[in-house]
Design a protein around this motif. Sequence first.
Motif, mmCIF file in Angstrom:
data_model
loop_
_atom_site.group_PDB
_atom_site.id
_atom_site.type_symbol
_atom_site.label_atom_id
_atom_site.label_comp_id
_atom_site.label_asym_id
_atom_site.label_seq_id
_atom_site.Cartn_x
_atom_site.Cartn_y
_atom_site.Cartn_z
ATOM 1 N N GLU A 188 0.763 -1.176 -0.158
ATOM 2 C CA GLU A 188 0.067 -0.099 0.042
ATOM 3 C C GLU A 188 0.835 1.214 0.055
ATOM 4 O O GLU A 188 0.460 2.158 -0.712
ATOM 5 N N TYR A 189 2.079 1.220 0.725
ATOM 6 C CA TYR A 189 2.788 2.479 0.709
ATOM 7 C C TYR A 189 3.633 2.569 -0.543
ATOM 8 O O TYR A 189 4.270 3.763 -1.041
ATOM 9 N N PHE A 190 3.527 1.675 -1.510
ATOM 10 C CA PHE A 190 4.011 1.831 -2.818
ATOM 11 C C PHE A 190 3.148 2.326 -3.823
ATOM 12 O O PHE A 190 3.366 2.702 -4.795
ATOM 13 N N SER A 191 1.825 2.234 -3.342
ATOM 14 C CA SER A 191 0.584 2.336 -4.152
ATOM 15 C C SER A 191 -0.254 3.741 -3.653
ATOM 16 O O SER A 191 -1.107 4.128 -4.385
ATOM 17 N N GLY A 192 0.389 4.373 -2.848
ATOM 18 C CA GLY A 192 -0.522 5.487 -2.154
ATOM 19 C C GLY A 192 -1.386 5.158 -1.015
ATOM 20 O O GLY A 192 -2.683 4.934 -1.206
#
Length: 429
Positions: free
Chosen positions: A280-284
């Motif tokens: 999720e932190y790679f994807s916003g």
Amino acid sequence: MVLFVVVAVLAVVAVLAAFHWYAWRRLVRDTTHGPGPARRTGTVVIVAGPVLMITALVAERAGAPFWLQRVLGWPGFLWMALSIYLLLALVAGEAVRPLVRRLVERRARKQETAPLRAPVPAGTAPTERETEPEPEREPEAESPDSATVSTTPAAPSRRLFVSRVVGGAAAAAAVGTVGYGTYGVLRGPAVKRVTVPLAKLPRSAHGFRIAVVSDIHLGPVLGRGFAQRVVDTINSTQPDLIAVVGDLVDGSVKDLGPAAAPLSQLEARHGSYFVTGNHEYFSGADQWVEEVRRLGLHPLENARTELPAFDLAGVNDLAGESEGEGPDFTKALGDRDTSRAVVLLAHQPVQIHEAVRHHVDLQLSGHTHGGQLWPGNLIAAAANPTLAGLDRYGDTQLYVSRGAGAWGPPTRVGAPSDITVIELASRQA
């Protein structure tokens, strides 16, 4: 730091180049007579595979147009899985190759030394002349031309045959393994049922069912159809509560919002809850937290909610630390009533050590994929305290799901996907 990254990238490229040269040699050069359509086609495949794989990875991480990610994703990521099993099969083939060569040579020698006799009519006994051994004759000298014709083609043809047998078997094994592993992912996760006793759980909550799903990894390859299969499978278990423990997506809300839409259909008496995973932190992450809230899930961002029979808490993933949004166990658990049981949602199993310090009764995690592609389980097991299943750390129990989807290749080998129904058991019942 930049120098280290450059060196690491060059090292990876060198390893990939070495492997693909080896694969080309065994599967293309050694199995073809020489330059021709077959060799050219094989060379194109061996070169295009890694190029597509690297391009697919770069496109996903760089946020390339989603249509391009989808075009590159299937062939690129499938080649990633195929290259692993091609390498393993070819290495195994090196051990088998001498045995195949000996069998072929033994068969050839038998054929070369077999005596040529005229057929004897049935019922006719051989005469005394026929049964006597023929006198040995001096071998006739062969002309250089006859020697060339009789012996030179034999050796290359045998080597070619052996190479085709071993190379063909290796390619078939790799393709079959990846094909079966991909089918296993695309048909959707199976349901596992695990009973977990909790000492503090009241009798009224005996048999409470939590559907645990992790690592769905919606992205360029696994889309809306896959999300619908996951949702339908979860709803079919009729859980009391649904826990989505991270790595829901590999991409932005803009690109994957429609793919995640079926999550709005999740049904559970006590609701559906969500915590972030590293992807999720790679994807916003902030946008996805808002999106899952809009879809009807309850994000637990270092937070806790009190259910009638126990507390449910959730912490952010460790990857959030780079954005100032890392896990905060004190915020999630610090002021709770310790006489009540608490179930913690935390994406990575390594967070169990903090959970033990905060007297958590049960932690639900994912992240490992169970290794996803054997023998990746050996690496995943070394990096995580528990690879999959139920384990105990002091007074805290940890359950790790293998996940519903797959990252990169939509393929699993030796680590089938799952959705787990955790049935809580009261020791007072």
